[in-house]
Design a protein around this motif. Structure first.
Motif, mmCIF file in Angstrom:
data_model
loop_
_atom_site.group_PDB
_atom_site.id
_atom_site.type_symbol
_atom_site.label_atom_id
_atom_site.label_comp_id
_atom_site.label_asym_id
_atom_site.label_seq_id
_atom_site.Cartn_x
_atom_site.Cartn_y
_atom_site.Cartn_z
ATOM 1 N N HIS A 37 12.688 -32.179 -1.623
ATOM 2 C CA HIS A 37 12.025 -33.246 -2.392
ATOM 3 C C HIS A 37 11.519 -32.676 -3.740
ATOM 4 O O HIS A 37 10.730 -31.796 -3.800
ATOM 5 N N HIS A 38 12.006 -32.915 -4.855
ATOM 6 C CA HIS A 38 11.357 -32.443 -6.155
ATOM 7 C C HIS A 38 10.074 -32.483 -6.541
ATOM 8 O O HIS A 38 9.505 -33.759 -6.546
ATOM 9 N N ILE A 39 9.301 -31.681 -6.875
ATOM 10 C CA ILE A 39 8.130 -31.758 -7.321
ATOM 11 C C ILE A 39 7.716 -31.308 -8.700
ATOM 12 O O ILE A 39 7.045 -32.086 -9.022
ATOM 13 N N ALA A 40 8.203 -30.348 -9.330
ATOM 14 C CA ALA A 40 7.995 -30.090 -10.549
ATOM 15 C C ALA A 40 9.059 -29.114 -10.993
ATOM 16 O O ALA A 40 9.850 -28.130 -10.224
ATOM 17 N N PRO A 41 9.407 -29.105 -12.442
ATOM 18 C CA PRO A 41 10.414 -28.105 -12.960
ATOM 19 C C PRO A 41 9.917 -26.816 -13.137
ATOM 20 O O PRO A 41 8.696 -26.763 -13.421
ATOM 21 N N ASN A 42 10.597 -25.660 -13.057
ATOM 22 C CA ASN A 42 10.023 -24.389 -13.099
ATOM 23 C C ASN A 42 11.307 -23.333 -13.466
ATOM 24 O O ASN A 42 12.276 -23.325 -12.973
ATOM 25 N N ALA A 80 9.209 -29.632 -2.240
ATOM 26 C CA ALA A 80 8.811 -29.810 -0.893
ATOM 27 C C ALA A 80 9.757 -29.940 0.106
ATOM 28 O O ALA A 80 10.703 -30.933 -0.079
ATOM 29 N N LEU A 81 9.695 -29.189 1.151
ATOM 30 C CA LEU A 81 10.930 -29.353 2.342
ATOM 31 C C LEU A 81 10.267 -30.009 3.370
ATOM 32 O O LEU A 81 9.123 -29.687 3.857
ATOM 33 N N THR A 82 10.945 -30.958 3.901
ATOM 34 C CA THR A 82 10.660 -31.674 5.241
ATOM 35 C C THR A 82 11.692 -31.659 6.179
ATOM 36 O O THR A 82 12.969 -31.302 5.747
ATOM 37 N N HIS A 83 11.543 -32.010 7.345
ATOM 38 C CA HIS A 83 12.397 -32.142 8.328
ATOM 39 C C HIS A 83 13.594 -33.099 8.510
ATOM 40 O O HIS A 83 14.518 -33.221 9.128
ATOM 41 N N GLN A 84 13.045 -34.236 7.692
ATOM 42 C CA GLN A 84 13.965 -35.496 7.833
ATOM 43 C C GLN A 84 13.637 -36.259 6.242
ATOM 44 O O GLN A 84 12.537 -35.777 5.607
ATOM 45 N N SER A 85 14.436 -36.819 5.827
ATOM 46 C CA SER A 85 14.602 -37.790 4.668
ATOM 47 C C SER A 85 13.750 -38.899 4.717
ATOM 48 O O SER A 85 12.964 -39.594 4.318
#
Length: 310
Positions: free
Chosen positions: A156-161, A270-275
């Motif tokens: 899940h995109h949080i911020a550009p870097n 952010a990484l999660t186990h499911q969408s």
């Protein structure tokens, strides 16, 4: 095997006080109700209702099943309500894993703000130099910076870097400015060790040309603050995220090198186990993280904006 639908059917009969009324309540034919009752009694091997009397009368076994069954149905409904609250409400727990520096500077403040708004949610935040390697299955959310390799986790995109190549003015005065990425193989470099990545292989791109450089790090650490400080003291060149070096570049304690050669971006995710089906507490926490980087990330503010913000 008796199930909750069987108990609810029997409770409907008791509430309606007749098979005909039960049929009307359930939208079934009287024969369908009678047939289902017979099937239930056959399945249990017990007569539940005495149908020989003028009025519908439950046997002792039928009364016991209704009385105890009603309690089971109530407990089941309470369980469903609790599950619904966990899914849609702000209760429960969130386990977060984040990198050391970014976690301290940006994630911790979101945790504090979230906790103030939702005091019924318990949060456990772990800071690590290996957020992907350190048993990601034990966490509800993993904050990751950079490329994601061979992972079953949902991003899940949080911020550009961006990543930037940097060194101190003293280092440049002593060693000169590199003119090409290949020059880095001959210069002192400093590497950050995290997520078991190959820290000595640096990649750069200019238009359609991509160059991979194998550096020889003189210093290696698993803490980004440490290697940034080493670079500021003139001990070598670092390849770091812009969120980490933006202030140093603004103050002039670090200088960007080879600006025309672009390392791969290292966006914050952010990484999660499911969408789908994420609990509301986790989705709300991710939204709060995203909001702090809108409309502009702190590391992309001008000097004036940064001063006003501070």
């Amino acid at each position: 095997m008796l199930n909750s639908a069987d108990i609810q059917f029997l409770l409907a009969i008791r509430k309606s006080a007749s098979l005909l009324a039960t049929a009307h309540t359930l939208g079934l034919t009287p024969s369908a109700v009678t047939q289902r009752l017979q099937q239930l009694e056959k399945k249990l091997g017990i007569q539940l209702i005495d149908r020989s009397a003028r009025q519908l009368r439950f046997t002792d076994e039928g009364e016991l099943l209704c009385r105890r069954g009603a309690g089971i149905i109530d407990q089941f409904d309470d369980l469903l309500e609790e599950l619904h609250a966990l899914r849609h409400g702000m209760v429960g727990k969130i386990a977060i894993n984040a990198p050391f520096g970014f976690g301290r500077r940006y994630v911790a403040s979101v945790v504090a703000a979230f906790r103030q708004r939702h005091p019924d949610v318990e949060i456990r935040m772990t800071l690590s130099d290996q957020p992907l390697v350190a048993s990601s299955d034990r966490f509800d959310l993993v904050v990751h910076i950079g490329e994601l390799r061979d992972s079953s986790l949902i991003s899940h995109h949080i911020a550009p870097n961006r990543r930037m190549l940097c060194a101190s003015p003293a280092f440049i005065q002593s060693h000169g400015l590199p003119g090409h990425p290949e020059d880095l193989a001959k210069l002192p470099t400093i590497a950050l060790h995290e997520n078991n990545e190959d820290v000595s292989l640096w990649q750069f791109r200019q238009r359609r040309t991509t160059v991979n450089i194998r550096t020889q790090p003189a210093l290696i650490s698993n803490d980004g603050d440490v290697i940034r400080e080493w670079a500021t003291e003139g001990l070598g060149i670092i390849l770091r995220s812009e969120w980490d070096v933006a202030e140093s570049l603004a103050r002039g304690t670090l200088v960007q090198l080879l600006p025309d050669w672009k390392p791969p971006d290292a966006n914050v995710v952010a990484l999660t186990h499911q969408s789908a089906g994420l609990p509301e507490r986790i989705r709300t926490f991710m939204r709060m993280m995203q909001e702090q980087f809108r409309p502009h990330c702190p590391w992309r503010l001008s000097k004036v904006e940064r001063t006003q913000r501070d």
